[in-house]
Design an enzyme around this catalytic site. Structure first.
Site, mmCIF file in Angstrom:
data_model
loop_
_atom_site.group_PDB
_atom_site.id
_atom_site.type_symbol
_atom_site.label_atom_id
_atom_site.label_comp_id
_atom_site.label_asym_id
_atom_site.label_seq_id
_atom_site.Cartn_x
_atom_site.Cartn_y
_atom_site.Cartn_z
ATOM 1 N N TYR A 182 0.971 -1.298 -0.284
ATOM 2 C CA TYR A 182 0.107 0.096 -0.145
ATOM 3 C C TYR A 182 0.875 1.349 -0.184
ATOM 4 O O TYR A 182 1.664 1.545 0.933
ATOM 5 C CB TYR A 182 -1.063 0.053 1.230
ATOM 6 N N TYR A 212 -0.852 4.591 -10.578
ATOM 7 C CA TYR A 212 -1.790 3.856 -11.302
ATOM 8 C C TYR A 212 -3.325 4.554 -11.029
ATOM 9 O O TYR A 212 -3.819 5.121 -11.951
ATOM 10 C CB TYR A 212 -1.977 2.411 -10.859
#
Lengths: 386, 152
Positions: A285, A333
């Protein structure tokens, strides 16, 4: 006892960080659910488990997300889980789905997430409502969530001499991965100098140390290994999982340099019976660059305080010795508020060898680590193909 | 901190915290102290998070502490703080052993450092609400032994 595996994954196409085509947060989840089921070769009629959470529809129907979503999707699941521990929720949902399938509580579990936060323009840096425990933090104006991560970064720099240049290495390498991913939102290459020259948001974190703010939706289908093989897909095994939480208010974090992934990672690796040396590809993450650096240390890929050196010299970039955040991450992304499901989507695609120019050669074992809140919760999963 | 009282998010006082906020109105920074294990506890709550005994006792703090970490908010925490940016948000370890989030309001901002000694500055932000903000203490910086490597 039967073995549960991941049989299908999907993420929603984006254009300039917005759903393409556009749609409601429920439509986005319906579409990715259909795509993940198609990927798994499994019919809607076989779905009897639903796991989902989010920040949509709150207050309102989103307070019972699986109930709302079941109705929208025309499902009547016999197993549901709407645990919300922040961005790491979906790694916990995966573990929950695995247990449910192994016990026979359901046969096909669908995990979904969706957000239209960019289209809705619903984000600013305002803190959480100043009620209950947050009455002791929100009145002081900590930019949220970046400020809590900034406090951790400042402390890590103080204790270990970590530099902004070292944090920037993570953003640069992650962008290089995004450049290889046609689905990524930001693909133009950047340099360490670009990161340092980007606006300071909350010292010492710059704009380019911070994740994107995008829409997005993702889905994961979990079923028995037998069912997956009958459907003709390559099963991805869940070898281990672990979870931990340490605080919600940032003042209560025991040590600002040690996130709860220290405990969740240890549990996941022990369950899998492997060490970090056995991991081929890592999806961590990356709400902020410091999130990644702290997680690398907490998981044991390097020692306490060694994260800065570990990521230096573009070590995590494509083609280098430590492939990490291979879809371009939350930094490049997409980051639709809660990012954890996309870590799973990318890990599965890497293990199935579907990643084209960004494929990590010979990837057999992946580690996925979700982080929620302000380094508050962690959930780690170890995935592999046989 | 110049955000208007109407805009600034104010603590929603509840039964746990009423005594804490009432004491601040009287220019006293108070925390709970566990009668069983002796630990000071912040924020106010029912049971000691260390030994889970019922918390009954309150003590007044010295109002002195040390900056554990800080950040300079260049972008505000929403519109309510826009007029204040840039401003320092810090974690302060009170000498009694508890940590709290607060603002260090001394200028210039660049003087705020991890390890710096700070002292409470009671700041009225709305009718009945006084926040325990901090400012750099006039006494010299203590020797900072918290860096784990060398003299960084």
């Amino acid at each position: 006892m039967r073995t549960a595996v991941i049989a299908g994954v999907a993420d929603h196409p984006l254009r300039d960080g917005k759903l393409a085509p556009d749609g409601s947060v429920l439509a986005a989840q319906a579409r990715v659910a259909a795509a993940a089921l198609a990927d798994a070769g499994i019919e809607w009629s076989d779905v009897d488990g639903l796991l989902s959470t989010g920040m949509w529809g709150v207050p309102g129907v989103g307070q019972l997300p699986t109930v709302t979503l079941s109705e929208y999707l025309g499902l009547q699941p016999r197993f549901t889980d709407s645990t919300n521990i922040g961005g790491s929720s979906f790694e916990s949902h995966l573990a929950s789905a695995v247990r449910a399938i192994e016990r026979g509580d359901c046969d096909v579990a669908l995990i979904t997430y969706g957000s239209t936060q960019r289209s809705d323009r619903s984000r600013n840096l305002g803190g959480r409502a100043p009620v209950l425990t947050m009455q002791h933090e929100t009145p002081y104006g900590l930019p949220t969530p970046v400020g809590g991560y900034a406090l951790a970064a400042m402390r890590h720099m103080h204790e270990y001499g970590t530099t902004s240049e070292q944090l920037a290495e993570i953003a640069v390498a992650t962008r290089a991965w995004a450049a290889l991913n046609p689905a990524a939102t930001r693909r133009e290459l950047i340099t360490v100098d670009d990161v340092l020259a980007s606006p300071m948001i909350s010292d010492p974190l710059h704009l380019l140390d911070s994740c994107l703010v995008t829409d997005g939706a993702g889905a994961v289908v979990v079923t028995s290994e037998e069912h997956a093989r009958a459907s003709g897909v390559t099963p991805v095994h869940v070898r281990g999982y672990g979870e931990s939480q340490s605080h919600w208010t940032i003042a209560a974090m025991p040590d600002l340099t040690v996130p709860p992934s220290a405990a969740s990672g240890r549990r996941a690796l022990e369950m899998a019976g492997i060490t970090v040396d056995d991991i081929d590809v890592v999806e961590l993450y990356d709400s902020f660059t410091i999130t990644v650096l702290l997680t690398l240390e907490a998981l044991g890929f390097c020692g306490p305080g060694e994260g800065g050196d570990f990521v230096s010299g573009q070590r995590t970039a494509p083609g280098r010795e430590f492939p990490m955040n291979t879809n371009g991450g939350g930094l490049s992304y997409a980051h639709p508020g809660m990012y954890g499901i996309f870590l799973l989507v990318e890990a599965v695609r890497q293990l199935r060898g579907e990643c084209g120019p960004r494929q990590v050669a010979g990837a057999r074992t992946a580690l996925v680590n979700g982080t929620g809140g302000t380094l508050s919760s962690a959930s780690t999963c170890v995935l592999s193909v046989a | 901190m110049n955000a208007s009282p109407a805009e600034r998010p104010l603590p929603v006082v509840d039964a746990d915290s009423a005594r804490f906020w009432a004491a601040l109105r009287d220019r006293k920074l108070t925390v709970q102290r566990c009668g069983t294990c002796g630990r000071h506890v912040f924020y106010p709550r029912a049971l000691c998070p260390n030994c889970h005994a019922e918390l009954v006792d309150w003590v007044e703090c010295s109002g002195r502490g040390t900056v554990y970490s800080y950040t300079v908010a260049r972008r505000p925490a929403g519109p309510a703080f826009a007029a204040d940016a840039p401003y320092v948000v810090a974690l302060v370890d009170l000498d009694e052993g508890v940590r709290m989030l607060t603002n260090v309001v001394s200028t210039p901002l660049e003087n705020v450092r991890i390890g710096a000694r700070v002292v409470v500055r009671f700041t009225d932000v709305a009718e009945g609400i006084t926040l325990p903000l901090f400012e750099l203490a006039p006494d010299p910086l203590p020797t900072d032994s918290s860096a784990r490597e060398g003299t960084a």
